[in-house]
Design a protein around this motif. Structure first.
Motif, short mmCIF file in Angstrom:
data_model
loop_
_atom_site.label_atom_id
_atom_site.label_comp_id
_atom_site.label_asym_id
_atom_site.label_seq_id
_atom_site.Cartn_x
_atom_site.Cartn_y
_atom_site.Cartn_z
N LYS A 9 0.83 -1.01 0.01
CA LYS A 9 -0.07 0.11 -0.12
C LYS A 9 0.96 1.34 -0.08
O LYS A 9 1.77 1.33 0.77
CB LYS A 9 -0.97 0.05 1.18
CG LYS A 9 -1.98 1.09 1.11
CD LYS A 9 -2.86 0.79 2.23
CE LYS A 9 -4.27 1.66 1.91
NZ LYS A 9 -5.16 1.53 2.55
N LYS A 10 0.79 2.16 -0.94
CA LYS A 10 1.53 3.35 -1.17
C LYS A 10 0.72 4.46 -0.47
O LYS A 10 -0.34 4.92 -1.05
CB LYS A 10 1.71 3.67 -2.52
CG LYS A 10 2.56 2.20 -3.07
CD LYS A 10 2.60 2.54 -4.55
CE LYS A 10 2.66 1.05 -5.51
NZ LYS A 10 1.56 0.37 -5.29
N ASP A 61 -1.82 4.99 -3.33
CA ASP A 61 -3.26 4.53 -3.01
C ASP A 61 -3.80 5.52 -2.39
O ASP A 61 -5.11 5.58 -2.39
CB ASP A 61 -3.02 3.28 -2.17
CG ASP A 61 -2.39 2.16 -2.96
OD1 ASP A 61 -2.71 2.01 -4.09
OD2 ASP A 61 -1.61 1.35 -2.52
N ASN A 72 -8.72 9.31 -3.69
CA ASN A 72 -7.72 9.12 -2.91
C ASN A 72 -6.87 9.88 -2.03
O ASN A 72 -5.87 9.64 -1.36
CB ASN A 72 -6.64 8.12 -3.65
CG ASN A 72 -5.86 8.82 -4.73
OD1 ASN A 72 -6.42 9.89 -5.15
ND2 ASN A 72 -4.77 8.59 -5.19
#
Length: 53
Positions: free
Chosen positions: A7-8, A32, A48
């Motif tokens: 997950k970024k 993300d 996001n």
């Protein structure tokens, strides 16, 4: 590093948007989730991007 992450998440203050820099690590769309300190202008409004309270 981003390619190996599950997950970024990018934590960045609002002054970093709409600027030109000598180098770039990633695009906003590469993350993300992006967390910032103020509401961004409409051209950066994406689901996001979250404003931290």
């Amino acid at each position: 590093m981003l390619d190996s992450s599950n997950k970024k998440i990018c934590l960045v203050d609002h002054t970093k948007f709409n600027k030109k820099y000598m180098s770039k690590i990633a695009n906003v769309d590469d993350f993300d989730m992006v967390i910032t300190d103020k509401q961004l202008k409409d051209d950066f409004q994406r689901e996001n991007i979250t404003k931290a309270h």
